[in-house]
Design a protein around this motif. Structure first.
Motif, PDB file in Angstrom:
ATOM      1  N   TYR A  29       0.837  -1.205   0.000  1.00  0.00           N
ATOM      2  CA  TYR A  29       0.000   0.000   0.000  1.00  0.00           C
ATOM      3  C   TYR A  29       0.866   1.247   0.000  1.00  0.00           C
ATOM      4  CZ  TYR A  29      -4.126  -2.835   0.580  1.00  0.00           C
ATOM      5  OH  TYR A  29      -5.140  -3.725   0.360  1.00  0.00           O
ATOM      6  N   GLY A  30       0.521   2.169  -0.876  1.00  0.00           N
ATOM      7  CA  GLY A  30       1.292   3.409  -0.949  1.00  0.00           C
ATOM      8  C   GLY A  30       2.336   3.386  -2.048  1.00  0.00           C
ATOM      9  N   THR A  40      -2.317   4.961  -7.344  1.00  0.00           N
ATOM     10  CA  THR A  40      -1.562   4.335  -6.263  1.00  0.00           C
ATOM     11  C   THR A  40      -2.558   3.668  -5.322  1.00  0.00           C
ATOM     12  OG1 THR A  40      -0.154   6.260  -6.417  1.00  0.00           O
ATOM     13  CG2 THR A  40       0.271   4.771  -4.593  1.00  0.00           C
ATOM     14  N   SER A  42      -3.906   2.798  -1.989  1.00  0.00           N
ATOM     15  CA  SER A  42      -3.564   3.400  -0.705  1.00  0.00           C
ATOM     16  C   SER A  42      -4.482   2.997   0.443  1.00  0.00           C
ATOM     17  CB  SER A  42      -3.547   4.919  -0.839  1.00  0.00           C
ATOM     18  OG  SER A  42      -4.804   5.359  -1.260  1.00  0.00           O
ATOM     19  N   ASP A  43      -5.655   2.459   0.147  1.00  0.00           N
ATOM     20  CA  ASP A  43      -6.576   2.146   1.239  1.00  0.00           C
ATOM     21  C   ASP A  43      -6.595   0.638   1.484  1.00  0.00           C
ATOM     22  OD1 ASP A  43      -8.710   1.946   3.034  1.00  0.00           O
ATOM     23  OD2 ASP A  43      -9.695   3.694   2.154  1.00  0.00           O
TER      24      ASP A  43
END
Lengths: 152, 436
Positions: A29-30, A40, A42-43
């Motif tokens: 993630y990220g 990207t 991210s969650d």
């Protein structure tokens, strides 16, 4: 007689075998990008993953991105494993066939379709009641995403 | 004599009648004014202070009548979950601090015409279940958030199903390190006719986030050091963003699944990384990209599924790739842009014949000539290098970028083009920098 050469060959073959193992990979993630929308990821409550027969791994930032990718690319035929994230256990994958999906206006997901996955019926029902949403199977979710994708 | 007295008394009578008439009308007017004033009720102002009678913001809101003004004096107030459910104006004097102590949301606005101004809001709870914000406007119209400072928030300003609100001149800073534990600085969801202006945002997931938002303007903001995007559009049609600066973000701006977006006079700078762009366009139609500066980004503009869009008068300087067009880009017009010192000018994923046109651009790598001195190069410029074509297939070949072998290949390709797409070329490259 165990020679250094044998050890070397043994170790290399083990390493090669490990390298050849195909299976789900955890999403970074990220830094990993969604294969469908290029964002990207991210969650960590929504990441999804597709592993093909050949062991290729495609990562997605949401359930709807994976479903739309399957719909648009006919990759469904070569998909071996389809995974979604259990909302209650961020970062934990579950097989889509075993998951229960919730669509609720009160629970926005990354790509605008309000889809969340749960691993057990009880939690899903609880959320559905609380957030006045609909529970769906994976097949129904796929149909929903396909029709939504074509609307865009 | 009698006549005289008669007239005199008549006069008196008339005077009296007149006077009483005037008195009556004055009295009536006064009465009218008084009643109307009592109906309007004068807006009061209340003062919150550490030493006064009202010592908490919550108390002041409870006591206030609609349209009152609450002044908050200097000091630190440990409060959270402040709900504003009537039209009020909150004004901070000398930057009072409201500290949420990481317990929940700080201010939630659930009424029209609320103004929040001059406050310092800090320490908002991070949660995986709820999107807590420093200030949330929920289902309300005509609210103004102005001159506030927000520090260490999960979400800074969160607007949901709001209409005609203004977010101006706020400073929203956080030091997030993980995308999954940080929210967006200004998060706008299902809104219409918003104005986001003169804000500075940094250290969140996305600086400014628009989802299902229409007819809104994003003007003159500075968005830096955000983990994901400086600005992010999703499913948001008919919006304008102008004169903003996006610097050092994961990527500058992502515009996705939207129509009629006007992008003018922005600066996209220092967005470096494996998936970093100045602008990422995905499924965008009928838009304008004009007079922007793309400086030192891995990719200036990355376009996928972008149609009927004009890209003109932009400057692309010192980017890895000025443009990448990936699949199904149709009817893009690149006109009178300046491409200066980019490693690769244009990359395209496949050798498709599309109807994208390049015309009148200045290309610093142009090696043609202008014998008729009309300011336009006499031979077309081909911005897609053979090498950029190669590394699309074999990214690791990048190590050969400055090698003699590649230079020779490029030379051969220039003399007799075989591989590079014939469709991507500027037939009238400008010999001088374009000015606008």
């Amino acid at each position: 007689m165990i020679t250094p050469l044998k050890i070397y060959v043994g170790l290399t073959s083990i390493l090669l075998l490990i390298a050849c193992q195909s299976g789900p990979e955890p999403i970074a993630y990220g830094s990993d990008n969604c294969h469908h929308c290029k964002m990207t990821i991210s969650d960590n409550r929504y990441g999804s993953e597709l592993v093909t027969q050949k062991g290729k791994v495609y990562k997605f930032d949401s359930i709807e991105c994976m479903a739309q990718y399957l719909d648009e690319n006919e990759a469904g035929a070569s998909a071996k494993t389809l995974l979604a994230t259990d909302y209650k256990n961020p970062g934990q994958f579950i097989e889509v066939s075993k998951a229960i999906f919730l669509q609720s206006e009160q629970m926005p997901s990354p790509m605008g379709m309000f889809l969340t996955a749960f691993s057990d019926q009880e939690t899903a029902s609880q959320f559905a009641a609380e957030k006045s949403g609909n529970l769906l199977t994976w097949e129904a979710t796929q149909k929903l995403c396909a029709s939504h994708g074509n609307a865009h | 004599m009698e006549m005289l007295t008669n007239t005199y008394s008549n006069c008196i009578l008339q005077k009296q009648a007149l006077a009483s008439g005037v008195r009556a009308s004055v009295a009536f007017l006064l009465l009218f004014l008084l009643t109307s004033i009592s109906q309007v009720s004068v807006a009061q102002s209340l003062l919150v202070g550490k030493t006064g009678t009202i010592q908490s913001v919550k108390k002041a809101i409870q006591l206030a009548q609609p349209h009152d003004t609450i002044y908050i004096s200097q000091g630190t107030y440990l409060e959270s979950d402040i709900i504003i459910n009537k039209p009020l104006t909150l004004i901070g004097r000398h930057n009072p601090v409201i500290d949420g102590q990481f317990t929940g949301e700080i201010i939630t606005i659930q009424a029209d015409s609320v103004v929040v101004e001059g406050l310092v809001l800090q320490n908002v709870k991070v949660s995986a279940i709820k999107d807590y914000a420093a200030i949330r406007i929920s289902r309300s119209k005509h609210c103004i958030l102005r001159n506030n400072q927000i520090r260490n928030a999960f979400f800074g300003i969160y607007l949901e199903k709001a209409d005609s609100c203004q977010v101006q001149n706020n400073r929203i800073h956080s030091q997030s390190t993980m995308e999954s534990t940080s929210g967006n600085a200004i998060h706008v969801w299902y809104c219409n006719t918003m104005l986001i202006e003169d804000n500075q945002v940094s250290g969140h997931r996305d600086g400014i986030y628009f989802e299902f938002v229409s007819n809104s303007r994003i003007i003159n903001n500075i968005s830096t050091k955000n983990l994901r995007y400086g600005l992010h559009f999703m499913f948001s049609d008919n919006n304008v963003y102008r004169s903003n600066r996006f610097i050092n973000n994961g990527a500058g701006v992502a515009v996705m699944y939207s129509k009629h977006i006007t992008m003018v006079e922005n600066t996209f700078q220092n967005n470096w990384g494996a998936s970093a762009y100045g602008i990422l366009l995905k499924d965008i139609t009928d838009s304008r990209i004009e007079k922007n500066t793309f400086l030192q980004n891995t990719v200036g503009i990355h376009a996928e599924g972008t149609n009927r869009t004009i890209i003109q008068h932009n400057e692309f300087r010192q980017n890895g790739w000025a443009l990448r067009m990936m699949g199904s880009c149709e009817e893009l017009r690149f006109e009178r842009n300046n491409f200066i010192a980019n490693t690769f000018e244009v990359a395209s994923s496949n050798n498709y014949t599309s109807n994208n046109t390049f015309n009148g651009n200045y290309w610093s790598s142009y090696t043609g000539y202008d014998l008729d001195r009309d300011g336009t190069g006499d031979v077309p410029h081909k911005p897609v290098k053979l090498f950029s074509y190669l590394i699309e297939d074999v990214p690791t070949a990048m190590v050969l970028i400055r090698s003699l072998f590649i230079d020779l290949l490029e030379l051969a390709e220039r003399v007799a083009p075989v591989l590079t797409p014939a469709t991507i070329q500027d037939d009238g490259p400008s010999m001088r920098l374009n000015h606008w």
